[in-house]
Design an enzyme around this catalytic site. Structure first.
Site, PDB file in Angstrom:
ATOM      1  N   TRP A 130       0.985  -1.160  -0.090  1.00 16.49           N
ATOM      2  CA  TRP A 130       0.108   0.066  -0.072  1.00 16.49           C
ATOM      3  C   TRP A 130       0.806   1.247  -0.022  1.00 16.49           C
ATOM      4  O   TRP A 130       1.769   1.274   0.820  1.00 16.49           O
ATOM      5  CB  TRP A 130      -0.858   0.001   0.955  1.00 16.49           C
ATOM      6  CG  TRP A 130      -1.968   1.070   1.464  1.00 16.49           C
ATOM      7  CD1 TRP A 130      -2.493   1.828   0.288  1.00 16.49           C
ATOM      8  CD2 TRP A 130      -2.298   1.831   2.608  1.00 16.49           C
ATOM      9  NE1 TRP A 130      -3.312   2.620   0.983  1.00 16.49           N
ATOM     10  CE2 TRP A 130      -3.164   2.638   2.218  1.00 16.49           C
ATOM     11  CE3 TRP A 130      -1.710   1.831   3.880  1.00 16.49           C
ATOM     12  CZ2 TRP A 130      -3.781   3.557   3.092  1.00 16.49           C
ATOM     13  CZ3 TRP A 130      -2.209   2.682   4.967  1.00 16.49           C
ATOM     14  CH2 TRP A 130      -3.143   3.444   4.464  1.00 16.49           C
ATOM     15  N   ASP A 211      -1.228  -6.447   8.793  1.00 13.96           N
ATOM     16  CA  ASP A 211      -2.239  -5.255   8.416  1.00 13.96           C
ATOM     17  C   ASP A 211      -3.570  -6.007   7.892  1.00 13.96           C
ATOM     18  O   ASP A 211      -3.565  -6.743   6.969  1.00 13.96           O
ATOM     19  CB  ASP A 211      -1.673  -4.320   7.358  1.00 13.96           C
ATOM     20  CG  ASP A 211      -2.462  -3.171   7.099  1.00 13.96           C
ATOM     21  OD1 ASP A 211      -3.560  -3.248   7.489  1.00 13.96           O
ATOM     22  OD2 ASP A 211      -2.122  -2.153   6.157  1.00 13.96           O
ATOM     23  N   LYS A 246     -13.936  -0.738   6.016  1.00 12.14           N
ATOM     24  CA  LYS A 246     -14.399  -1.513   4.928  1.00 12.14           C
ATOM     25  C   LYS A 246     -15.519  -2.444   5.406  1.00 12.14           C
ATOM     26  O   LYS A 246     -16.605  -2.616   4.710  1.00 12.14           O
ATOM     27  CB  LYS A 246     -13.324  -2.201   4.039  1.00 12.14           C
ATOM     28  CG  LYS A 246     -12.013  -1.532   3.913  1.00 12.14           C
ATOM     29  CD  LYS A 246     -11.672  -0.589   2.960  1.00 12.14           C
ATOM     30  CE  LYS A 246     -10.291   0.144   3.509  1.00 12.14           C
ATOM     31  NZ  LYS A 246      -9.944   1.208   2.404  1.00 12.14           N
TER      32      LYS A 246
HETATM   33  C1  LMR Z   1      -7.056   2.370  -0.813  1.00 12.19           C
HETATM   34  O1  LMR Z   1      -5.890   1.912  -0.608  1.00 12.19           O
HETATM   35  O2  LMR Z   1      -7.740   2.756  -1.620  1.00 12.19           O
HETATM   36  C2  LMR Z   1      -7.625   2.440   0.632  1.00 12.19           C
HETATM   37  O3  LMR Z   1      -6.836   1.872   1.668  1.00 12.19           O
HETATM   38  C3  LMR Z   1      -7.981   3.873   1.323  1.00 12.19           C
HETATM   39  C4  LMR Z   1      -6.562   4.510   1.388  1.00 12.19           C
HETATM   40  O4  LMR Z   1      -6.829   5.231   2.534  1.00 12.19           O
HETATM   41  O5  LMR Z   1      -5.943   4.834   0.656  1.00 12.19           O
END
Ligand code: LMR
Length: 398
Positions: A130, A211, A246
């Site tokens: 992420w 996570d 979510k």
């Molecule tokens: C995403 O990856 O789109 C979600 O986890 C929301 C975010 O805060 O980035």
């Protein structure tokens, strides 16, 4: 004060919300941020949340401070949800859970906790991970590295290379895992692979940091906690960041938690004191509204059953969108293979587009995708899929 500050580009994911919102094209599609959407393109509140919120407001008599741990009933319920009600670690008093402002809040507390525990600790994250992991941990002074994870050529897991890299980690290293619905690639280890990873963690002595932001969106609530439970059975120390954004659709209420497993109950209390100290220095204490609502749901058998079924509906819809999209791409004359969409899970998959192709989708078709070509599959519906496939065929020159 501000004279040396330079403007920073918008966040790669959050920036798309604004660009999409101001786009006047009626055919625009937001495939950027990870929110669940129904067939009408809305992100509704869950019925169990609506009911629990009414009960919570009717029963509420004060808004006085709660203290650093926040809503203790929520913390206890989250521990059971993550580790399993009959977890040995829970029964041995080795687990502590504290609510945080969203999963991101939990990750920031974890980053500060790691920095306090081991100022020179290194954190290893999957390649890719992420985007905000890459910003958040270094912002707290934690050095990051990556381990192999996603094979773009086959859209699958590089399991052997990942294991070879993790076999080099050692006690004192922290290794970050996505428990389910990997963000951004949608590829997870299977149960046997999780078992092998957990065994390796125990053998090498590194600390797993898990996570879990999409619990219930891959295979089911308990099933998606498998990684948390396997690591906890085998390792003396585990750190977990969980999000209720979510699976309770409470995105803007910012509900999440940090959980830690320590070697014994006394050490768990020591770690808890550091978490409370970190919390106090950052935001004093977490907000109570969302966790109080979830506490009501998870304390009621009937509301919990309803929640599990509402999560199943979201999961089933995403899986059916994955199949439909993969099949419709194939039947619309696009020769490139997108059947991986059906083998992956959760909201996200990479479409394998170049940055130029992603920008063409945005500029020529008002279709908003993260530059990495990650799409939020949950944003598709019967209305927008054909338009997306037409745009995809154009940018792929098919
Ligand atoms: C995403 O990856 O789109 C979600 O986890 C929301 C975010 O805060 O980035």
């Amino acid at each position: 004060m501000f004279e040396h500050l330079k403007a920073i580009p918008a966040d790669p994911i959050l920036g798309l919300i604004t660009s999409h919102a101001v786009d006047p094209n009626p055919k625009k599609i937001d495939l950027g941020i990870g929110v669940y959407r129904n067939e009408q393109g809305n992100t509704p509140m869950l019925d169990c949340v609506v009911q629990a919120e009414k009960l919570m407001i009717a029963a509420q008599t004060t808004k006085s401070y709660l203290g650093p741990a926040g809503v203790t009933g929520f913390n206890a319920s989250m521990s059971k949800l993550l580790f399993g009600a009959d977890s040995d670690a829970l029964q041995q008093g080795r687990v502590r859970t504290v609510q945080t402002p969203g999963g991101t809040g939990a990750l920031r507390v974890i980053a500060d906790l790691i920095k306090s525990a081991r100022p020179n600790a290194e954190l290893w994250a999957s390649d890719p991970t992420w985007a905000n992991h890459l910003a958040l941990f270094p912002a707290a002074g934690v050095n990051m590295h990556s381990y192999p994870y996603f094979d773009a050529a086959t859209s699958s897991l590089r399991f052997d290379e990942m294991m070879a890299s993790l076999a080099q980690r050692r006690a004192g290293d922290a290794v970050l895992f996505h428990a389910c619905c990997h963000n951004p690639c949608g590829v997870s280890p299977d149960p046997d692979q999780w078992q092998a990873i957990a065994e390796l963690a125990a053998e090498r002595g590194f600390t797993p940091v898990i996570d879990i932001a999409y619990m219930g969106f891959e295979r089911g609530i308990d099933e998606d906690a498998l990684a948390v439970r396997l690591f906890t059975e085998r390792c003396p120390e585990v750190i977990v960041a969980s999000s209720c954004s979510k699976n309770f659709a409470m995105y803007r209420d910012r509900v999440g938690a940090i959980s830690i497993v320590a070697e014994n109950s006394g050490k768990a209390d020591d770690v808890l004191s550091v978490i409370n100290n970190v919390t106090r220095k950052n935001y004093s204490m977490p907000p109570a509204h969302g966790p109080a609502v979830i506490d009501i749901i998870l304390s009621s058998e009937q509301l919990t059953e309803q929640w599990i079924s509402e999560v199943a509906n979201m999961r089933n819809r995403i899986n059916s969108l994955r199949s439909t999209l993969s099949q419709q791409i194939a039947t619309n004359g696009i020769s490139r293979d997108f059947t991986f969409l059906e083998r992956q899970s959760g909201m996200f998959s990479f479409m394998g587009l170049t940055v130029e192709q992603v920008h063409r989708m945005r500029d020529e078709f008002s279709i908003y995708i993260v530059d990495s070509a990650r799409v939020n599959v949950a944003s598709f519906n019967q209305q927008n899929m054909a338009y997306f496939i037409e745009a995809l065929a154009t940018v792929l020159d098919e």
